[in-house]
Design a protein around this motif. Structure first.
Motif, short mmCIF file in Angstrom:
data_model
loop_
_atom_site.label_atom_id
_atom_site.label_comp_id
_atom_site.label_asym_id
_atom_site.label_seq_id
_atom_site.Cartn_x
_atom_site.Cartn_y
_atom_site.Cartn_z
N VAL A 57 0.86 -1.18 0.00
CA VAL A 57 0.00 0.00 0.00
C VAL A 57 0.90 1.24 0.00
N PHE A 58 0.65 2.16 -0.93
CA PHE A 58 1.36 3.44 -0.98
C PHE A 58 0.36 4.50 -0.55
N CYS A 59 0.55 5.03 0.68
CA CYS A 59 -0.45 5.94 1.25
C CYS A 59 0.23 7.15 1.86
N THR A 60 -0.56 8.02 2.49
CA THR A 60 0.04 9.20 3.13
C THR A 60 0.67 8.79 4.47
N ASN A 61 1.46 9.71 4.98
CA ASN A 61 2.16 9.47 6.23
C ASN A 61 1.17 9.19 7.38
N ALA A 62 0.08 9.96 7.40
CA ALA A 62 -0.89 9.81 8.50
C ALA A 62 -1.64 8.48 8.42
N ALA A 63 -1.86 8.00 7.22
CA ALA A 63 -2.66 6.77 7.07
C ALA A 63 -1.84 5.51 7.35
N ALA A 64 -0.53 5.61 7.18
CA ALA A 64 0.29 4.40 7.22
C ALA A 64 0.22 3.60 8.53
N PRO A 65 0.41 4.25 9.71
CA PRO A 65 0.38 3.44 10.94
C PRO A 65 -0.98 2.79 11.17
N VAL A 66 -2.03 3.45 10.69
CA VAL A 66 -3.37 2.90 10.87
C VAL A 66 -3.51 1.62 10.02
N ILE A 67 -3.09 1.71 8.78
CA ILE A 67 -3.24 0.57 7.88
C ILE A 67 -2.34 -0.58 8.34
N LYS A 68 -1.14 -0.23 8.77
CA LYS A 68 -0.24 -1.28 9.30
C LYS A 68 -0.88 -1.99 10.48
N ALA A 69 -1.56 -1.21 11.31
CA ALA A 69 -2.15 -1.81 12.51
C ALA A 69 -3.34 -2.71 12.18
N TYR A 70 -3.99 -2.48 11.06
CA TYR A 70 -5.08 -3.39 10.68
C TYR A 70 -4.53 -4.77 10.36
N SER A 71 -3.32 -4.80 9.76
CA SER A 71 -2.86 -6.07 9.22
C SER A 71 -1.34 -6.17 9.14
N PRO A 72 -0.78 -7.25 9.69
CA PRO A 72 0.65 -7.46 9.53
C PRO A 72 0.99 -8.02 8.14
N GLU A 73 -0.04 -8.30 7.37
CA GLU A 73 0.20 -8.96 6.07
C GLU A 73 0.52 -7.99 4.95
N LEU A 74 0.24 -6.72 5.20
CA LEU A 74 0.45 -5.73 4.14
C LEU A 74 1.78 -5.02 4.32
N ILE A 75 2.36 -4.61 3.20
CA ILE A 75 3.59 -3.82 3.23
C ILE A 75 3.17 -2.38 2.96
N VAL A 76 3.45 -1.50 3.91
CA VAL A 76 2.85 -0.16 3.84
C VAL A 76 3.94 0.90 3.70
N HIS A 77 3.83 1.73 2.68
CA HIS A 77 4.82 2.77 2.39
C HIS A 77 4.20 4.15 2.61
N PRO A 78 4.67 4.90 3.61
CA PRO A 78 4.07 6.23 3.88
C PRO A 78 4.70 7.30 2.99
N VAL A 79 4.43 7.27 1.71
CA VAL A 79 5.16 8.13 0.77
C VAL A 79 4.29 9.10 -0.02
N LEU A 80 2.98 8.91 0.01
CA LEU A 80 2.14 9.55 -1.02
C LEU A 80 2.07 11.07 -0.90
N ASP A 81 2.29 11.60 0.33
CA ASP A 81 2.27 13.05 0.48
C ASP A 81 3.66 13.63 0.64
N SER A 82 4.68 12.85 0.29
CA SER A 82 6.03 13.41 0.33
C SER A 82 6.33 14.05 -1.03
N PRO A 83 7.24 15.02 -1.06
CA PRO A 83 7.48 15.75 -2.31
C PRO A 83 7.95 14.82 -3.45
#
Ligand SMILES: NC(=O)C1=CN([C@@H]2O[C@H](COP(=O)(O)OP(=O)(O)OC[C@H]3O[C@@H](n4cnc5c(N)ncnc54)[C@H](O)[C@@H]3O)[C@@H](O)[C@H]2O)[C@@H](O)CC1
Ligand SMILES: Nc1ncnc2c1ncn2[C@@H]1O[C@H](COP(=O)(O)OP(=O)(O)OP(=O)(O)O)[C@@H](O)[C@H]1O
Ligand SMILES: [Mg+2]
Length: 298
Positions: A57-83
């Motif tokens: 999942v490529f998401c914003t910084n704020a969304a990443a810890p939430v999505i990670k916490a839903y599932s250990p099965e997903l690989i989550v990249h907090p990059v979408l709102d970075s320049p």
């Protein structure tokens, strides 16, 4: 219906002890922001449950810890709102088989600009893209982004379809001719595959029109479209690997889309049998395994 389901069965790769991790699909979902964390989760977990080996999942910084916490099965990249978002995602593209763009993305202009860069990089690498939800909002603003890209599948709901149709034809959809509207939109966009979701799902690649009427239920909780787009990410990869000889000359992407629609509706049907009015998308995801076996492994 049955004939097309048989074509879906033809594209499913056999499970085998000789395969390595990743071979059956490495899928990326681009979406997830402050407001929406459920949608990218539903899409990414559905891809895994259908049979992908890795789901990013490529998401914003704020969304990443939430999505990670839903599932250990997903690989989550907090990059979408970075320049450098587009560049950050581009680094991963050589390792991905398909992207699902839009679930829970939101409509922030800066984010959409980053996603535009991601779409352009994906096209340059010939990576198939499923575009859903706010990804379709972006495409309605700039149809040129996917014009003529034959590895794109759009999965609009009722509103999203009207918006796209209006953007392309500068006029409202003829509600008495859903088949014709879907066919014309696909043709006008240069034969991208279009899946109009609804009571019956209407699918077209600009040549053929298919209708999926697999029995679902009357329960319309949010998130069902995310299950569809995530599943489709994997099926698109499998269909392109299998090629048109396995789909009897039909477009592999159209067959993949038919598979994802049938599966989503079957999950809805099964979940509703158990949970009735309280059915939610999580209940549907719990049905993916048995629904898949029933439809495609019989
Ligand atoms: N748990 C979550 O995080 C969820 C987030 N979601 C996200 O929410 C964002 C907005 O998605 P929306 O789907 O609301 O998009 P839109 O903002 O385009 O709204 C569609 C609207 O159309 C209405 N509608 C649907 N079918 C209709 C029909 N047949 N006739 C008339 N009206 C109809 C719906 O009630 C909805 O309000 C997206 O990013 C999406 O991915 C949704 O996927 C639902 C779940
Ligand atoms: N009236 C209906 N009857 C049966 N199935 C339906 C109906 N409307 C939609 N569906 C099915 O529900 C699934 C999701 O479609 P829907 O139109 O709810 O998407 P969406 O609005 O994008 O969902 P999401 O809340 O995930 O964004 C599709 O598989 C579609 O076939
Ligand atoms: Mg949706």
């Amino acid at each position: 219906m049955e004939n097309t389901l048989q074509l879906v069965r033809n594209i499913i790769p056999p499970l085998s002890s000789t395969k390595h991790k990743g071979q059956d699909g490495r899928i990326g979902v681009v979406g997830g922001c402050q407001e929406y964390t459920g949608a990218p989760y539903f899409a990414a977990i559905s891809a895994l449950k259908v049979g992908a080996d890795l789901s990013h999942v490529f998401c914003t910084n704020a969304a990443a810890p939430v999505i990670k916490a839903y599932s250990p099965e997903l690989i989550v990249h907090p990059v979408l709102d970075s320049p450098g978002a587009a560049h950050e995602v581009e680094k991963w593209l050589p390792r991905l088989h398909a992207l699902v763009v839009g679930p829970g993305l939101g409509r922030d202009d800066a984010l959409l600009e980053n996603v535009k860069g991601i779409l352009e990089a994906s096209k340059a690498r010939d990576i198939p893209v499923v575009i859903d939800a706010d990804g379709l909002w972006l495409v309605a603003q700039q149809p040129a982004l996917i014009q003529g890209y034959r590895k794109a599948v759009l999965t609009p709901n009722h509103m999203e379809f009207s918006r796209l149709y209006d953007a392309v034809f500068r006029g409202p959809v003829d509600s008495d001719d859903r088949h014709g509207s879907v066919l014309r939109l696909s043709q006008a966009l240069g034969n991208v595959t279009v899946v109009q979701k609804g009571e019956h799902d209407i699918l077209s690649d600009g040549q053929q029109v298919l209708v999926c009427s697999q029995e679902g239920s009357s329960r319309r909780c949010g998130g069902q479209g995310d299950l569809l787009s995530g599943s489709l990410g994997v099926l698109v990869h499998w269909a392109l690997l299998a090629g048109p000889e396995k789909t009897n000359g039909s477009s592999p992407l159209l067959v993949a889309a038919f598979g994802a629609c049938s599966l989503t509706r079957q999950c809805n049907h099964q979940a509703f049998q158990k949970h009735g009015r309280s059915t939610t998308t999580s209940d549907m995801i719990a049905e993916v395994g048995t629904a898949f076996s029933k439809l495609f492994e019989t």
